[in-house]
Scaffold this motif. Structure first.
Motif, PDB file in Angstrom:
ATOM      1  N   UNK A   1       0.835  -1.176   0.000  1.00 57.29           N
ATOM      2  CA  UNK A   1       0.000   0.000   0.000  1.00 57.29           C
ATOM      3  C   UNK A   1       0.884   1.244   0.000  1.00 57.29           C
ATOM      4  N   UNK A   2       0.609   2.179  -0.896  1.00 54.54           N
ATOM      5  CA  UNK A   2       1.407   3.395  -1.023  1.00 54.54           C
ATOM      6  C   UNK A   2       1.156   4.346   0.132  1.00 54.54           C
ATOM      7  N   UNK A   3       2.214   5.030   0.526  1.00 56.71           N
ATOM      8  CA  UNK A   3       2.131   6.110   1.498  1.00 56.71           C
ATOM      9  C   UNK A   3       2.290   7.407   0.726  1.00 56.71           C
ATOM     10  N   UNK A   4       1.358   8.320   0.913  1.00 65.05           N
ATOM     11  CA  UNK A   4       1.394   9.618   0.254  1.00 65.05           C
ATOM     12  C   UNK A   4       1.734  10.688   1.279  1.00 65.05           C
ATOM     13  N   UNK A   5       2.287  11.786   0.788  1.00 66.40           N
ATOM     14  CA  UNK A   5       2.579  12.906   1.668  1.00 66.40           C
ATOM     15  C   UNK A   5       2.194  14.207   0.979  1.00 66.40           C
ATOM     16  N   UNK A   6       1.535  15.056   1.724  1.00 61.25           N
ATOM     17  CA  UNK A   6       1.202  16.400   1.276  1.00 61.25           C
ATOM     18  C   UNK A   6       1.948  17.359   2.195  1.00 61.25           C
ATOM     19  N   UNK A   7       2.643  18.325   1.604  1.00 61.64           N
ATOM     20  CA  UNK A   7       3.353  19.361   2.371  1.00 61.64           C
ATOM     21  C   UNK A   7       2.861  20.709   1.890  1.00 61.64           C
ATOM     22  N   UNK A   8       2.474  21.549   2.838  1.00 57.62           N
ATOM     23  CA  UNK A   8       1.977  22.877   2.501  1.00 57.62           C
ATOM     24  C   UNK A   8       2.672  23.899   3.392  1.00 57.62           C
ATOM     25  N   UNK A   9       3.076  25.029   2.794  1.00 60.30           N
ATOM     26  CA  UNK A   9       3.678  26.131   3.550  1.00 60.30           C
ATOM     27  C   UNK A   9       3.019  27.427   3.116  1.00 60.30           C
ATOM     28  N   UNK A  10       2.800  28.289   4.111  1.00 54.35           N
ATOM     29  CA  UNK A  10       2.217  29.597   3.849  1.00 54.35           C
ATOM     30  C   UNK A  10       2.739  30.565   4.895  1.00 54.35           C
ATOM     31  N   UNK A  11       3.104  31.758   4.461  1.00 53.46           N
ATOM     32  CA  UNK A  11       3.539  32.802   5.394  1.00 53.46           C
ATOM     33  C   UNK A  11       2.421  33.819   5.530  1.00 53.46           C
ATOM     34  N   UNK A  12       2.087  34.149   6.771  1.00 51.74           N
ATOM     35  CA  UNK A  12       1.055  35.132   7.061  1.00 51.74           C
ATOM     36  C   UNK A  12       1.668  36.285   7.849  1.00 51.74           C
ATOM     37  N   UNK A  13       1.173  37.524   7.642  1.00 47.94           N
ATOM     38  CA  UNK A  13       1.729  38.692   8.319  1.00 47.94           C
ATOM     39  C   UNK A  13       1.150  38.902   9.724  1.00 47.94           C
ATOM     40  N   UNK A  14       1.187  37.842  10.516  1.00 44.69           N
ATOM     41  CA  UNK A  14       0.692  37.910  11.890  1.00 44.69           C
ATOM     42  C   UNK A  14       1.733  37.270  12.798  1.00 44.69           C
ATOM     43  N   UNK A  15       1.565  37.471  14.083  1.00 47.42           N
ATOM     44  CA  UNK A  15       2.508  36.871  15.033  1.00 47.42           C
ATOM     45  C   UNK A  15       2.225  35.378  15.191  1.00 47.42           C
ATOM     46  N   UNK A  16       3.211  34.697  15.663  1.00 46.11           N
ATOM     47  CA  UNK A  16       3.069  33.274  15.945  1.00 46.11           C
ATOM     48  C   UNK A  16       1.978  33.048  16.994  1.00 46.11           C
TER      49      UNK A  16
END
Length: 165
Positions: A1-16
């Protein structure tokens, strides 16, 4: 069975801190999920996320198909990351890591999802034409909704990447 991976990155102009406060409230998942998915929390979403928390949702990942989805919040490092794992739902495996990192422009939000599909070869055949486009649509919506809520950092890129092994 295949293992899939999704990676997403986004920068927002707010504090952590602002990003963290938004992300650890399970009710905000509905805010960043497309309406067409019929997402609703059935139980467990009344408190900020904590290790061991069980949250049960109703979701329609595809037209004509509604299911319950139960996740457990397995790890939380305050202000840094949390992990949710599917206990019951449409995937054979769903392990979703949410990371926050302070950057000069604000905060970088990174999602790493490792997942497997049910139904063996049939699931693998459905990935490129059904599952991957649906996940793409969900994360595109999420990106746009977060920009509408918090603003956009000019001259930065967002990324969405799929891998399989």
């Amino acid at each position: 069975m295949k293992l899939y991976q999704l990676r997403s990155k986004q920068i927002l102009p707010i504090s952590k801190e602002i990003a963290w406060k938004f992300l650890i409230d399970p009710r905000n998942l509905k805010v960043i999920t497309p309406d067409a998915m019929g997402f609703s929390i059935l139980s467990g979403g009344d408190r900020p996320m904590f290790p061991g928390q069980i949250i049960q949702y109703k979701v329609s990942p595809f037209p004509g198909y509604t299911t319950k989805w139960t996740t457990e919040i397995t790890h939380v490092r305050d202000g840094e990351y949390f992990v949710d794992e599917q206990r019951y739902g449409p995937y054979a495996l769903w392990h979703h890591k949410h990371f926050l990192t302070s950057v000069p422009e604000g905060v970088e939000m990174e999602d790493i999802i490792d997942y497997k599909l049910p139904f063996g070869l049939f699931g693998q055949l459905a990935h490129p034409s059904v599952v991957k486009p649906q996940l793409q649509k969900i994360f595109d919506y999420r990106r746009e909704k977060l920009i509408a809520l918090f603003g956009e950092v000019q001259h930065t890129t967002t990324s969405l990447e799929f891998k399989s092994s």
